[in-house]
Design a protein around this motif. Structure first.
Motif, short mmCIF file in Angstrom:
data_model
loop_
_atom_site.label_atom_id
_atom_site.label_comp_id
_atom_site.label_asym_id
_atom_site.label_seq_id
_atom_site.Cartn_x
_atom_site.Cartn_y
_atom_site.Cartn_z
N PRO A 26 0.81 -1.23 0.00
CA PRO A 26 0.00 0.00 0.00
C PRO A 26 0.84 1.27 0.00
O PRO A 26 0.45 2.27 -0.62
CB PRO A 26 -0.84 -0.12 1.28
N LEU A 27 2.01 1.26 0.67
CA LEU A 27 2.85 2.46 0.68
C LEU A 27 3.39 2.74 -0.71
O LEU A 27 3.39 3.90 -1.17
CB LEU A 27 4.01 2.28 1.67
N ARG A 28 3.85 1.71 -1.41
CA ARG A 28 4.35 1.91 -2.77
C ARG A 28 3.23 2.44 -3.68
O ARG A 28 3.45 3.33 -4.50
CB ARG A 28 4.90 0.60 -3.33
N ARG A 29 2.04 1.90 -3.50
CA ARG A 29 0.90 2.34 -4.31
C ARG A 29 0.58 3.81 -4.03
O ARG A 29 0.39 4.61 -4.97
CB ARG A 29 -0.32 1.48 -4.00
N ASP A 30 0.54 4.19 -2.75
CA ASP A 30 0.18 5.56 -2.41
C ASP A 30 1.24 6.56 -2.86
O ASP A 30 0.92 7.64 -3.38
CB ASP A 30 -0.04 5.68 -0.89
N LEU A 31 2.51 6.21 -2.66
CA LEU A 31 3.57 7.12 -3.11
C LEU A 31 3.57 7.24 -4.63
O LEU A 31 3.83 8.32 -5.18
CB LEU A 31 4.94 6.62 -2.62
N GLY A 32 3.25 6.15 -5.31
CA GLY A 32 3.19 6.18 -6.76
C GLY A 32 2.08 7.08 -7.27
O GLY A 32 2.17 7.65 -8.37
N GLY A 49 0.02 14.35 2.85
CA GLY A 49 -0.72 14.59 4.08
C GLY A 49 -0.94 13.34 4.92
O GLY A 49 -0.03 12.54 5.13
N ARG A 50 -2.18 13.18 5.37
CA ARG A 50 -2.50 12.08 6.28
C ARG A 50 -2.32 10.71 5.64
O ARG A 50 -2.04 9.74 6.33
CB ARG A 50 -3.94 12.23 6.77
N THR A 51 -2.48 10.64 4.33
CA THR A 51 -2.32 9.35 3.66
C THR A 51 -0.91 8.82 3.85
O THR A 51 -0.70 7.62 4.06
CB THR A 51 -2.62 9.48 2.15
N ARG A 85 0.07 8.19 7.96
CA ARG A 85 -0.43 7.00 8.66
C ARG A 85 0.57 5.85 8.64
O ARG A 85 0.44 4.89 9.40
CB ARG A 85 -1.74 6.55 8.04
N TYR A 86 1.58 5.93 7.77
CA TYR A 86 2.61 4.89 7.72
C TYR A 86 3.76 5.17 8.70
O TYR A 86 4.61 4.31 8.90
CB TYR A 86 3.19 4.78 6.31
N LEU A 87 3.78 6.35 9.29
CA LEU A 87 4.91 6.76 10.12
C LEU A 87 4.66 6.44 11.59
O LEU A 87 3.52 6.43 12.06
CB LEU A 87 5.17 8.26 9.96
N THR A 88 5.74 6.19 12.31
CA THR A 88 5.65 5.95 13.75
C THR A 88 5.50 7.29 14.47
O THR A 88 5.69 8.36 13.88
CB THR A 88 6.90 5.24 14.27
N ILE A 112 10.87 10.62 4.79
CA ILE A 112 10.82 9.50 5.73
C ILE A 112 10.08 8.32 5.10
O ILE A 112 10.50 7.16 5.23
CB ILE A 112 10.13 9.92 7.04
N ALA A 113 8.98 8.59 4.40
CA ALA A 113 8.21 7.52 3.77
C ALA A 113 9.03 6.82 2.69
O ALA A 113 8.95 5.60 2.53
CB ALA A 113 6.92 8.10 3.18
#
Length: 231
Positions: free
Chosen positions: A128-134, A139-141, A144-147, A172-173
């Motif tokens: 999902p992270l690769r998909r969202d960055l692509g 913002g919040r999207t 939500r992957y960060l600590t 960071i993402a």
């Protein structure tokens, strides 16, 4: 259910809520008590001691509070395995062999756990992270992957510097995705074996309960890059 039926209690996986309750009430009458599902079930109040399998059956019925949800409690299951004399694994292996292939597992080897952890990272983080960055997510999207520690780094850029915060979050993402891309089942397996080896090396690191502070319940903890072992 197999445990109970094997000890002469006429039940199976299809036994209804009403039947389980009825049989348990009969056993409680046999023991000389009448709870009627109020208060707390306490085998020590039995006027006539029941065999262990009958006591466990009453406890199972007691925990079954609504018809739609059968109880599945670790403490009951463990007791059905008998004495903890090292034979539990073999008993679990025999029980697992009777399960349909689609009903899961009871015994897990280190490699099975490593595979599940790898799949977790793959399914819920990397893909999902690769998909969202692509897609150019922001913002919040992305956040939500960060600590929590990573989010603190984002906020330290400046409370009103939205552009700077977004840039830091993206950096960071991107690093996180590179880290996720390096995860393999083999690496996770090495980590699992490492923390077990550390724990088994010596028992002197174990803390006594009276030495614990701040409400901690763990006696020791071993951490690696991908896993933590808390005992």
């Amino acid at each position: 259910m197999k445990y109970f039926s094997g000890h002469g209690i006429d039940v199976n996986e299809d036994s209804s809520y009403e039947r389980i309750k009825r049989l348990a009430l009969a056993l409680q009458d046999k023991a000389g008590v009448d709870y009627r599902w109020k208060g707390v079930y306490d085998p020590s109040t039995h006027k006539i001691e029941l065999p262990e399998h009958e006591t466990l059956f009453c406890l199972y019925a007691w925990y079954w509070s609504v018809p739609e949800a059968r109880p599945s409690f670790h403490e009951i299951f463990v007791k059905t395995l008998g004495k903890r004399d090292g034979s539990e694994a073999e008993k679990l292996r025999e029980l697992e062999a009777t399960l349909p292939s689609d009903k899961g597992k009871l015994l897990y080897m280190n490699k099975d756990v490593a595979e599940d952890i790898f799949k977790f990272y793959e399914k819920y983080m990397r893909t999902p992270l690769r998909r969202d960055l692509g897609k150019g997510a922001k913002g919040r999207t992305v956040s939500r992957y960060l600590t929590s520690d990573e989010l603190d780094l984002v906020l330290k850029v400046g409370r009103y510097d939205d552009e700077g915060q977004e840039k830091r979050a993206q950096e960071i993402a991107s690093k996180l995705l590179k880290w996720l891309d390096q995860i393999t089942t083999g690496r996770v397996l090495n980590d699992i074996e490492k923390v077990f080896a550390e724990h088994e090396e010596s028992s002197e690191h174990m803390k006594n309960p009276e030495e614990l502070e701040g409400g901690r319940r763990d006696l020791c903890m071993h951490a690696s890059e991908y896993v933590e072992l808390v005992v």
